[in-house]
Design a protein around this motif. Structure first.
Motif, PDB file in Angstrom:
ATOM      1  N   GLN A  38      -1.243   6.025  -7.072  1.00  0.00           N
ATOM      2  CA  GLN A  38      -2.627   5.558  -6.928  1.00  0.00           C
ATOM      3  C   GLN A  38      -2.958   4.485  -7.956  1.00  0.00           C
ATOM      4  OE1 GLN A  38      -4.372   9.566  -6.919  1.00  0.00           O
ATOM      5  NE2 GLN A  38      -5.303   9.040  -4.948  1.00  0.00           N
ATOM      6  N   GLU A  78       1.975  11.170  -7.730  1.00  0.00           N
ATOM      7  CA  GLU A  78       0.868  10.731  -6.872  1.00  0.00           C
ATOM      8  C   GLU A  78      -0.177   9.976  -7.677  1.00  0.00           C
ATOM      9  OE1 GLU A  78      -0.333  14.304  -4.823  1.00  0.00           O
ATOM     10  OE2 GLU A  78       1.472  14.297  -3.580  1.00  0.00           O
ATOM     11  N   GLU A 108      -0.959  10.562   2.932  1.00  0.00           N
ATOM     12  CA  GLU A 108      -1.936   9.547   2.577  1.00  0.00           C
ATOM     13  C   GLU A 108      -2.795  10.086   1.457  1.00  0.00           C
ATOM     14  OE1 GLU A 108      -3.561   6.996   5.872  1.00  0.00           O
ATOM     15  OE2 GLU A 108      -2.897   8.741   7.056  1.00  0.00           O
ATOM     16  N   LEU A 109      -2.780   9.383   0.343  1.00  0.00           N
ATOM     17  CA  LEU A 109      -3.586   9.759  -0.817  1.00  0.00           C
ATOM     18  C   LEU A 109      -4.985   9.174  -0.672  1.00  0.00           C
ATOM     19  CD1 LEU A 109      -0.916   8.950  -3.558  1.00  0.00           C
ATOM     20  CD2 LEU A 109      -1.359  11.161  -2.467  1.00  0.00           C
ATOM     21  N   GLU A 110      -5.906   9.711  -1.437  1.00  0.00           N
ATOM     22  CA  GLU A 110      -7.260   9.156  -1.412  1.00  0.00           C
ATOM     23  C   GLU A 110      -7.214   7.711  -1.891  1.00  0.00           C
ATOM     24  OE1 GLU A 110     -10.337  11.425  -3.314  1.00  0.00           O
ATOM     25  OE2 GLU A 110      -9.431  13.329  -2.681  1.00  0.00           O
ATOM     26  N   HIS A 111      -7.981   6.870  -1.216  1.00  0.00           N
ATOM     27  CA  HIS A 111      -8.046   5.463  -1.602  1.00  0.00           C
ATOM     28  C   HIS A 111      -9.338   4.864  -1.090  1.00  0.00           C
ATOM     29  CE1 HIS A 111      -6.533   5.312   2.519  1.00  0.00           C
ATOM     30  NE2 HIS A 111      -6.947   4.060   2.578  1.00  0.00           N
ATOM     31  N   TRP A 134      -1.115   4.156  -1.679  1.00  0.00           N
ATOM     32  CA  TRP A 134      -1.780   5.362  -1.181  1.00  0.00           C
ATOM     33  C   TRP A 134      -1.050   6.023  -0.013  1.00  0.00           C
ATOM     34  CZ3 TRP A 134      -3.186   4.458   3.810  1.00  0.00           C
ATOM     35  CH2 TRP A 134      -3.444   3.133   4.179  1.00  0.00           C
ATOM     36  N   HIS A 191       0.810  -1.217   0.000  1.00  0.00           N
ATOM     37  CA  HIS A 191       0.000   0.000   0.000  1.00  0.00           C
ATOM     38  C   HIS A 191       0.848   1.273   0.000  1.00  0.00           C
ATOM     39  CE1 HIS A 191       1.276  -0.512   4.106  1.00  0.00           C
ATOM     40  NE2 HIS A 191       0.875   0.711   4.393  1.00  0.00           N
TER      41      HIS A 191
END
Length: 175
Positions: free
Chosen positions: A118, A114, A170-173, A123, A87
């Motif tokens: 993704q 980024e 933390e990226l959107e996931h 993420w 992840h």
């Protein structure tokens, strides 16, 4: 006009001289990226050959910023292969040629990086930079959070040591 492209093994191999120039320029400008000036062409080439090898195993993504056909920036995403790390990824060596800085190229590279992360299901991004460098303010502006700092972590050409700050984002996931 700047374009951002993900380079594969063959593309990177064909542009190794430009990648070496970018690395040598960045080190000469004082970037804290693991090398000390003066950086030789031979050392730069050895470094890039190792990175290019990682592109074949798909454990690394290399993004380059191009103006016409000239590389003016790059950034890497290291993709750990450990079972408990599927992840996350590590941002490495954000470089922009000194003649092209202050034009938003680093920000463009990071946004594209980024998106690539993704697309790979990654993420959580981590990175580190020398405290006080312009990169520190860029990462903060892009939403990266400081996780901590280690004093005397990186040594400069003059022998002085500097604090390194570790960041994460933390990226959107989807859960």
């Amino acid at each position: 006009m700047i374009s951002i492209q993900a380079y594969n093994f063959n593309q990177a191999q064909a542009k190794i001289d430009q990648l070496c120039h970018l690395l040598i320029d960045s080190v000469a400008q004082g970037a804290s990226i693991g090398f000390l000036p003066p950086l030789s062409q031979a050392v730069a080439s050895t470094y890039w050959q190792a990175i290019i090898g990682d592109l074949q195993t798909e454990q690394r993504i290399l993004l380059v910023a191009l103006q016409d056909d000239q590389i003016v920036g790059s950034v890497q995403l290291d993709l750990p292969s450990k079972a408990n790390a599927s992840h996350r990824a590590e941002v490495q060596k954000l470089l922009v040629d000194s003649q092209f800085q202050r034009r938003g190229i680093a920000q463009q590279l990071m946004h594209q990086l980024e998106q690539q992360a993704q697309a790979q299901g990654r993420w959580l991004l981590v990175l580190d930079t020398r405290q006080g460098d312009k990169a520190e303010s860029l990462y903060r502006k892009l939403g990266y959070q400081a996780a901590g700092a280690i004093p005397n972590f990186a040594q400069a050409a003059d022998g002085a040591t500097h604090t390194t700050i570790f960041f994460y984002r933390e990226l959107e996931h989807s859960v």
